[in-house]
Motif scaffolding. Structure first.
Motif, mmCIF file in Angstrom:
data_model
loop_
_atom_site.group_PDB
_atom_site.id
_atom_site.type_symbol
_atom_site.label_atom_id
_atom_site.label_comp_id
_atom_site.label_asym_id
_atom_site.label_seq_id
_atom_site.Cartn_x
_atom_site.Cartn_y
_atom_site.Cartn_z
ATOM 1 N N ASP A 118 0.855 -1.199 0.000
ATOM 2 C CA ASP A 118 0.000 0.000 0.000
ATOM 3 C C ASP A 118 0.890 1.247 0.000
ATOM 4 N N ILE A 119 1.569 1.481 -1.136
ATOM 5 C CA ILE A 119 2.550 2.561 -1.190
ATOM 6 C C ILE A 119 1.908 3.948 -1.127
ATOM 7 N N ASN A 120 0.615 4.034 -1.480
ATOM 8 C CA ASN A 120 -0.093 5.322 -1.431
ATOM 9 C C ASN A 120 -0.914 5.489 -0.157
ATOM 10 N N ASN A 121 -0.766 4.532 0.776
ATOM 11 C CA ASN A 121 -1.495 4.573 2.042
ATOM 12 C C ASN A 121 -3.004 4.739 1.807
ATOM 13 N N SER A 122 -3.521 4.009 0.822
ATOM 14 C CA SER A 122 -4.930 4.141 0.431
ATOM 15 C C SER A 122 -5.860 3.352 1.346
ATOM 16 N N LYS A 123 -5.290 2.378 2.044
ATOM 17 C CA LYS A 123 -6.062 1.510 2.942
ATOM 18 C C LYS A 123 -7.205 0.782 2.217
ATOM 19 N N GLN A 124 -7.038 0.524 0.923
ATOM 20 C CA GLN A 124 -8.068 -0.175 0.162
ATOM 21 C C GLN A 124 -7.602 -1.584 -0.172
ATOM 22 N N GLU A 125 -8.514 -2.381 -0.722
ATOM 23 C CA GLU A 125 -8.182 -3.741 -1.120
ATOM 24 C C GLU A 125 -7.309 -3.693 -2.375
ATOM 25 N N LEU A 126 -6.114 -4.218 -2.276
ATOM 26 C CA LEU A 126 -5.197 -4.218 -3.415
ATOM 27 C C LEU A 126 -5.237 -5.552 -4.157
ATOM 28 N N ILE A 127 -5.455 -6.640 -3.424
ATOM 29 C CA ILE A 127 -5.598 -7.960 -4.030
ATOM 30 C C ILE A 127 -6.924 -8.543 -3.558
ATOM 31 N N THR A 128 -7.795 -8.881 -4.529
ATOM 32 C CA THR A 128 -9.094 -9.475 -4.210
ATOM 33 C C THR A 128 -9.198 -10.811 -4.927
ATOM 34 N N ILE A 129 -9.467 -11.861 -4.166
ATOM 35 C CA ILE A 129 -9.560 -13.209 -4.720
ATOM 36 C C ILE A 129 -10.965 -13.732 -4.453
ATOM 37 N N GLY A 130 -11.641 -14.180 -5.514
ATOM 38 C CA GLY A 130 -13.029 -14.619 -5.411
ATOM 39 C C GLY A 130 -13.188 -16.002 -4.822
ATOM 40 N N LYS A 131 -14.356 -16.581 -5.020
ATOM 41 C CA LYS A 131 -14.688 -17.883 -4.454
ATOM 42 C C LYS A 131 -14.074 -19.016 -5.270
ATOM 43 N N ASN A 132 -13.680 -20.070 -4.559
ATOM 44 C CA ASN A 132 -13.203 -21.323 -5.164
ATOM 45 C C ASN A 132 -12.031 -21.124 -6.114
ATOM 46 N N VAL A 133 -11.136 -20.217 -5.749
ATOM 47 C CA VAL A 133 -9.910 -20.003 -6.524
ATOM 48 C C VAL A 133 -8.840 -20.943 -5.994
ATOM 49 N N GLN A 134 -8.127 -21.596 -6.915
ATOM 50 C CA GLN A 134 -7.026 -22.474 -6.521
ATOM 51 C C GLN A 134 -5.747 -22.015 -7.192
ATOM 52 N N ILE A 135 -4.718 -21.792 -6.363
ATOM 53 C CA ILE A 135 -3.380 -21.492 -6.878
ATOM 54 C C ILE A 135 -2.456 -22.615 -6.420
ATOM 55 N N ASN A 136 -1.580 -23.067 -7.302
ATOM 56 C CA ASN A 136 -0.722 -24.191 -6.961
ATOM 57 C C ASN A 136 0.665 -23.718 -6.516
ATOM 58 N N ASP A 137 1.621 -24.617 -6.431
ATOM 59 C CA ASP A 137 2.912 -24.312 -5.795
ATOM 60 C C ASP A 137 3.625 -23.124 -6.434
ATOM 61 N N ASN A 138 4.286 -22.338 -5.559
ATOM 62 C CA ASN A 138 5.199 -21.270 -5.979
ATOM 63 C C ASN A 138 4.553 -20.181 -6.824
#
Length: 199
Positions: free
Chosen positions: A60-80
């Motif tokens: 949060d380099i601009n000190n915006s205090k907002q959501e910067l990363i939003t991930i929805g439902k049933n998202v799968q990310i694998n290794d690394n």
């Protein structure tokens, strides 16, 4: 389950399940080690699942205090998988991300147009430039893919392994290459993928 994971694996899964609820209570399973910076600027939907050694960085380099990363439902990310945001990264529902994928909404420096940064300057001292990244629902991203700032990947599209996505991907397409280009589009009338000339 015992055949798949073995006794030690099952114990490890239960351990991960307990730790998961301490990090993101809506998540399904986070496999540790898992690295997170800027937790207050990250929102994760129900059913979030990770592989090992994943990293979420929200600066949060601009000190915006907002959501910067939003991930929805049933998202799968694998290794690394590494996701790094300073402005906005949205990953919508039911996205599947293979291993060793990098997603970022920013660069160190500007390299096109007026006032581009000089190669004689020190990279880490160049100003950060950003543009939102949006990955719409039901997208599948293959292994070793890089997704760069300012990109929208349309609903239902597939990004082939080792692709570099530096421009928007239309919905219901398959893209491959570096830079990624459309090679197939889904034809809803024929209910099949149709080969396409490079766009």
């Amino acid at each position: 389950m015992l055949k798949t994971y073995g006794l030690f694996g099952i114990i490890q899964l239960f351990y991960f399940k307990i730790r998961t609820k301490l990090v993101f209570n809506k998540a399904r399973m986070i496999r540790f080690p898992f690295y997170i910076r800027g937790r207050k600027n990250i929102v994760v939907g129900e059913g979030f699942t990770t592989g090992y050694n994943c990293k979420l960085d929200a600066f949060d380099i601009n000190n915006s205090k907002q959501e910067l990363i939003t991930i929805g439902k049933n998202v799968q990310i694998n290794d690394n998988v590494h996701i790094a945001g300073i402005e906005k990264i949205e990953i919508h529902d039911n996205v599947l991300i293979a291993s060793k994928v990098f997603i970022t909404d920013h660069n160190h420096g500007k390299y096109s147009g007026e006032n581009a940064d000089s190669p004689l300057s020190i990279p880490k001292e160049r100003p950060l430039h950003s543009a939102p990244v949006i990955i719409e629902k039901n997208v599948w991203i293959g292994e070793f893919v890089s997704i760069l700032p300012g990109v929208t990947i349309g609903e239902g599209s597939i990004v082939g392994t080792m692709s570099v996505v530096n421009k928007n991907v239309p919905p219901y397409c398959i893209v491959v290459g570096s830079p990624a280009r459309v090679v197939k589009r889904f034809n809803f009338e024929k209910n099949t993928w149709i080969s396409s000339k490079y766009d």
